[in-house]
Design a protein around this motif. Structure first.
Motif, PDB file in Angstrom:
ATOM      1  N   LEU A 295      28.272 -69.426  54.503  1.00  0.00           N
ATOM      2  CA  LEU A 295      28.494 -70.406  53.432  1.00  0.00           C
ATOM      3  C   LEU A 295      28.658 -69.702  52.083  1.00  0.00           C
ATOM      4  CD1 LEU A 295      25.973 -73.183  54.445  1.00  0.00           C
ATOM      5  CD2 LEU A 295      28.392 -73.552  53.974  1.00  0.00           C
ATOM      6  N   ALA A 296      27.806 -68.698  51.848  1.00  0.00           N
ATOM      7  CA  ALA A 296      27.900 -67.960  50.590  1.00  0.00           C
ATOM      8  C   ALA A 296      29.282 -67.333  50.462  1.00  0.00           C
ATOM      9  CB  ALA A 296      26.809 -66.901  50.520  1.00  0.00           C
ATOM     10  N   GLY A 297      29.817 -66.855  51.595  1.00  0.00           N
ATOM     11  CA  GLY A 297      31.160 -66.265  51.605  1.00  0.00           C
ATOM     12  C   GLY A 297      32.209 -67.263  51.131  1.00  0.00           C
ATOM     13  N   LEU A 298      32.088 -68.510  51.581  1.00  0.00           N
ATOM     14  CA  LEU A 298      33.048 -69.538  51.152  1.00  0.00           C
ATOM     15  C   LEU A 298      32.989 -69.743  49.641  1.00  0.00           C
ATOM     16  CD1 LEU A 298      32.801 -72.455  53.750  1.00  0.00           C
ATOM     17  CD2 LEU A 298      34.383 -70.531  53.695  1.00  0.00           C
ATOM     18  N   GLY A 299      31.759 -69.665  49.108  1.00  0.00           N
ATOM     19  CA  GLY A 299      31.574 -69.926  47.683  1.00  0.00           C
ATOM     20  C   GLY A 299      32.246 -68.895  46.798  1.00  0.00           C
ATOM     21  N   ASN A 300      32.559 -67.728  47.365  1.00  0.00           N
ATOM     22  CA  ASN A 300      33.140 -66.663  46.552  1.00  0.00           C
ATOM     23  C   ASN A 300      34.667 -66.645  46.558  1.00  0.00           C
ATOM     24  OD1 ASN A 300      30.673 -65.682  45.689  1.00  0.00           O
ATOM     25  ND2 ASN A 300      30.414 -64.432  47.549  1.00  0.00           N
TER      26      ASN A 300
END
Lengths: 199, 199
Positions: free
Chosen positions: A46-51
């Motif tokens: 999910l953190a990856g999507l946020g970037n």
């Protein structure tokens, strides 16, 4: 009777598109059972999507930190003078998967019935500025790749109207019987389009 | 052609139960559109799930940091001598929602066809020890609340066999036509159960 963390998760998960409270509940217990390892993997993804950032031209998300364009808009081999306008990122993916289209895209985002929202108009203005700057006046072709539904048709008219002075040609995707489809089960509209567009 | 973070998210999300690759893809783009705020809220709620512990008696997840029991097993007003054995946490929730059951539970986890897995046997042994310790010999009643399917019936037999020396009475949930159901559309099995169990 549910512990707070479970209730909170169900609330948030069932607010996501096409996940209902039942599926969210099952998901909660599944994740609890899987344990912290699985949960932190999902959190990482999910953190990856946020970037990700949207491409400055087509608005498809990309991870290039040093440039503003995605790999399609940044590809010198693509013909930027043919622009396919799509509603959703997944429509772009489907068109890319055909490997038949060598132009660029513009993603407009979820369309309401026949009315373009302000941020969709901004994206179209962005495209107009791009066309003006790159080609002086008109692009070779704008393909309006919206679903052939009543809403899609209304929206296509609105977009075609916006861009009428910015493209030599404005087209839509071909209509007819899909591969593998059966004439017997085709609706009248599809069949009459297929007759009109026979070749 | 998809950026790595999107591909990774789709892989993980579509490995979850009842989420397919298409839904996972739509979800990815939805979350990217919603932005970092929404994403970090979901991450927080996931972290919350990771901090739950299974109850030492019934295995329902709880957030009590200072005790090993959930709020049902820790409730002195519940009759611990009547034990409902369920397959899933969601079955427990459904039974609790009736507000009719004042005993305790045991969650066994997903059942395979008629064969109890080793960790399910451990949970049953845990129950046997509980019964021995609390009541000296036998519990008042064990209700095997499995689905009335072929598999559920096979598994119920296996569990009843395990617990036959530990309960004065072993029962299953009543069978018949569900409230609001129509006799015309009830299958033969259900209807013959309803005849047998008429009252």
């Amino acid at each position: 009777m549910l512990p707070d963390p479970i209730r909170k998760f169900i609330d948030i998960a069932s607010s996501l598109p096409s996940i209902g409270p039942r599926q969210a509940t099952r998901l909660a217990f599944y994740l609890i059972q899987q344990g912290k390892g699985t949960i932190s993997e999902i959190m990482k993804s999910l953190a990856g999507l946020g970037n990700l950032k949207p491409c400055a031209n087509c608005f498809f998300p990309h991870e290039n930190t040093k440039q503003v364009l995605c790999h399609i808009c940044g590809d010198p081999k693509r013909n930027k003078s043919i622009i396919a306008i799509v509603e959703k990122e997944t429509d772009l993916i489907s068109l890319e998967n055909t490997k038949k289209f060598m132009g660029r895209y513009l993603i407009l985002g979820d369309l309401k019935k026949g009315i373009l929202e302000s941020n969709q108009k901004l994206r179209l203005n962005n495209l107009k500025a791009f066309i003006q700057k790159e080609f002086g006046g008109k692009a070779e072709e704008v393909i309006i790749a919206f679903n052939p539904t009543t809403y899609g048709n209304l929206n296509a008219l609105a977009v075609a109207n916006e861009l009428k002075d910015y493209a030599k040609k404005i087209t839509r995707l071909g209509r007819g019987i899909p591969t593998g489809g059966e004439i017997e089960f085709a609706d009248e509209e599809t069949l009459s389009e297929a007759l009109d567009k026979r070749s």
